[in-house]
Design an enzyme around this catalytic site. Structure first.
Site, short mmCIF file in Angstrom:
data_model
loop_
_atom_site.label_atom_id
_atom_site.label_comp_id
_atom_site.label_asym_id
_atom_site.label_seq_id
_atom_site.Cartn_x
_atom_site.Cartn_y
_atom_site.Cartn_z
N ASP A 185 35.24 36.13 38.18
CA ASP A 185 35.14 37.50 37.65
C ASP A 185 34.38 37.48 36.33
O ASP A 185 34.68 36.66 35.44
CB ASP A 185 36.54 38.07 37.43
N ILE A 186 33.37 38.35 36.20
CA ILE A 186 32.61 38.43 34.95
C ILE A 186 33.48 39.11 33.89
O ILE A 186 33.98 40.22 34.10
CB ILE A 186 31.31 39.22 35.14
N ASN A 193 28.30 46.88 30.88
CA ASN A 193 27.59 47.94 31.62
C ASN A 193 27.45 49.19 30.76
O ASN A 193 26.39 49.83 30.73
CB ASN A 193 28.36 48.25 32.90
N GLU A 229 32.17 43.13 40.02
CA GLU A 229 31.71 41.95 39.30
C GLU A 229 32.46 40.69 39.72
O GLU A 229 32.45 39.68 39.02
CB GLU A 229 31.86 42.16 37.79
#
Length: 318
Positions: A185-186, A193, A229
């Site tokens: 997971d980012i 964003n 993500e």
């Protein structure tokens, strides 16, 4: 008895070419062709009579149908073939040729009657339909591939993972191999964003996906976009220790990209949290539990400060 004049008129008025070969003479020459034969081939009776009918094949002598014709002539049997023939002007047409033997009262083979029919339009239609079928199959295969790919990153999507991990799971059970699942997971991607904009966000996801894919070493291993993500990586037949090393390599590779992240509270670049689980068949758990265990490990990694890797051992289900 039917008057011979009527028979002659019927033969000459036939839409199909008719020819007669004399099997009592050397090389079985044609001794009769009707008007339809002349129209079909462009050869006049003067051109054709006295020749073996093979002249209609020109130099195209490698057709398998010719062997069938030779066998029928040798055995005195009926034969029906479709082969390439060539008119006097050199143009090709598909000839549906039927050969019927004629025997005398003693049973000796004396003649063969040939019926020629131009079926080029039918053959071309069959070829066109076959080509369209192949193109449709190709399009369907292309569509199947597209249905398994994530349009943003070009890697596999959630649908493919759901199907493939069950296949790999069953292989691991049968072969007693280990199976490791990594969920990546980012970290703080929403903040990224919001600050940099969706175009940069999309580019970030593509870069991370490409980097994760470059870490795989075997054809059976794959990475998929799990959603948003999140990514999943499935690796077969590695130990828990190797899984530990691999997970840390993934984390370091993403961090080393140095993708600026001014809104991350933990560092100034993009990082990832990784939860993973290594399964061995002896544990007796289900594939759903396998995914849930890796997901729990990811949750722990995120709640532990992120930019880290956490493993969970699969527990036997009772």
């Amino acid at each position: 008895m039917i008057d011979s004049t009527i028979i002659k008129q019927a033969v000459n008025d036939s839409r199909d070419g008719i020819s007669i070969a004399d099997m009592r003479q050397d090389d079985f020459p044609l001794i009769f062709v009707n008007a339809a034969f002349e129209r079909l081939t462009g050869y006049t009776a003067v051109d054709a009579l006295g020749k073996n009918c093979r002249f209609l094949c020109g130099n195209d002598r490698n057709q398998p149908e010719l062997a069938l014709i030779r066998g029928a002539l040798f055995n005195g049997e009926f034969c029906l073939v479709t082969l390439r023939n060539y008119r006097k002007d050199g143009s090709m047409f598909w000839n549906e040729l039927s050969l019927s033997p004629v025997h005398d009262q003693s049973g000796a083979l004396t003649h063969f009657i040939g019926m020629q029919r131009d079926v080029s339009s039918r053959i071309l239609l069959i070829h066109r339909l076959r080509q369209q079928k192949e193109e449709l199959q190709s399009d369907n295969e292309h569509l199947r591939i597209l249905n398994n790919l994530d349009p943003l990153t070009g890697i596999f999507n959630r649908r493919y993972f759901d199907n493939q991990h069950k296949i790999q799971w069953n292989i691991a059970l049968r072969s007693h191999l280990s199976l490791s699942l990594f969920i990546v997971d980012i970290d703080y991607f929403k903040q990224y964003n919001d600050f940099y904009g969706h175009l940069h966000g999309d580019e970030c996801i593509r870069t991370v996906a490409k980097t994760l894919g470059s870490c795989l070493r075997r054809a059976s291993d794959f990475v998929a976009r799990y959603g948003g993500e999140e990514f999943v990586i499935l690796v077969c037949n590695i130990t828990e220790l190797q899984s530990d090393v691999f997970a840390e390599q993934l984390r370091l590779r993403i961090e080393s990209l140095n993708i600026a992240h001014a809104k991350s509270p933990i560092t100034d670049c993009i990082t990832v949290s990784i939860g993973y689980c290594t399964f061995t068949p002896q544990l007796g758990m289900s594939s759903r539990d396998f995914v849930a265990t890796a997901d729990e490990a990811l949750y722990t990694a995120k709640s532990s400060g992120r930019n880290c890797v956490i493993s969970r051992r699969c527990e036997t289900q009772t």
